[in-house]
Scaffold this motif. Structure first.
Motif, short mmCIF file in Angstrom:
data_model
loop_
_atom_site.label_atom_id
_atom_site.label_comp_id
_atom_site.label_asym_id
_atom_site.label_seq_id
_atom_site.Cartn_x
_atom_site.Cartn_y
_atom_site.Cartn_z
N ALA A 86 32.01 26.58 43.33
CA ALA A 86 30.88 26.18 44.16
C ALA A 86 31.29 26.10 45.62
O ALA A 86 30.46 26.19 46.51
N LYS A 129 25.54 18.38 44.78
CA LYS A 129 24.86 19.66 45.04
C LYS A 129 23.78 19.48 46.10
O LYS A 129 23.62 20.32 46.98
N GLU A 130 23.04 18.39 46.03
CA GLU A 130 22.01 18.14 47.04
C GLU A 130 22.62 17.81 48.40
O GLU A 130 22.08 18.18 49.43
N CYS A 132 25.33 19.10 49.57
CA CYS A 132 25.70 20.41 50.11
C CYS A 132 24.48 21.12 50.69
O CYS A 132 24.54 21.69 51.79
N ALA A 133 23.39 21.08 49.97
CA ALA A 133 22.16 21.75 50.41
C ALA A 133 21.56 21.09 51.64
O ALA A 133 20.88 21.74 52.44
N SER A 134 21.83 19.79 51.82
CA SER A 134 21.21 19.04 52.92
C SER A 134 21.94 19.21 54.25
O SER A 134 21.46 18.76 55.29
N GLY A 135 23.12 19.82 54.23
CA GLY A 135 23.87 19.99 55.48
C GLY A 135 24.73 18.78 55.81
O GLY A 135 25.16 18.64 56.96
#
Length: 140
Positions: A86, A129-130, A132-135
Motif C-alpha cells: 500500500a 487507509k482514510e 492516506c486518502a485525506s492527505g
C-alpha cells in the motif's frame, strides 16, 4: 513473499518532537536496505505502525520492536500476506494528526482520540487507509 504487519505500543518515557523526528529519520535511513516500507503514527504516548515488506524482514523488525525498551504494551493489530504494498514509495510515512479532521477519528472510535487499544485491527486498518486518502500523511 510480502506481508503487512500493524502494531500498537506505548512509549515507556515522554517523547519530544525531536525524539519522534529522530525515530522517523532512522527508519527512513535503514528501511530501504531491508526492503521495508510503511507508515507511523504517534499521539499521546502511543505508536501505531504499519510495516510492509518481505516476511523475514518484517518479522525481524517486529521482534526488535517488541524487545526495545522504549516500547511497552506492544500488541499486534494485524498481520497478512499481501500481493502488493500500500506504501511502495514510503520508507516511512508519518501521520500528521494536526492535518486530520477529528470527525475521521470519531468515525472509527468511541471518542475523537486515537486509541488503537480500544478499536479493532480492522477498524485501525480502515482508519489508516482514510488517513492516506485525506492527505494527512507526510513523506520526506
Amino acid at each position: 513473499m510480502l506481508v503487512r504487519l500493524m502494531y500498537a505500543s506505548r512509549a515507556t518515557a515522554a517523547m519530544t518532537d525531536a525524539d519522534f523526528t529522530a525515530i522517523l529519520k532512522a527508519s527512513r535511513e535503514h528501511n530501504p536496505a531491508e526492503g521495508i516500507t510503511g507508515l507511523l503514527c504517534f499521539s499521546d504516548g502511543v505508536f501505531v505502525q504499519v510495516l510492509e515488506g518481505g516476511r523475514n524482514a518484517v518479522n525481524a523488525r517486529y521482534k526488535r520492536i517488541v524487545e526495545d525498551h522504549r516500547h511497552r504494551d506492544v500488541v499486534l493489530l494485524g498481520y497478512e500476506e499481501i500481493v502488493e504494498r500500500a506504501f511502495p514509495g514510503w520508507t516511512m510515512g508519518h501521520v500528521n494528526l494536526h492535518r486530520l479532521n477529528p470527525a475521521l477519528l470519531l468515525k472509527y472510535s468511541e471518542t475523537g482520540k486515537l486509541d488503537p487499544y480500544a478499536i479493532s485491527g480492522a477498524a485501525m486498518d480502515a482508519l489508516f487507509k482514510e488517513m492516506c486518502a485525506s492527505g494527512a500523511i507526510e513523506v520526506h
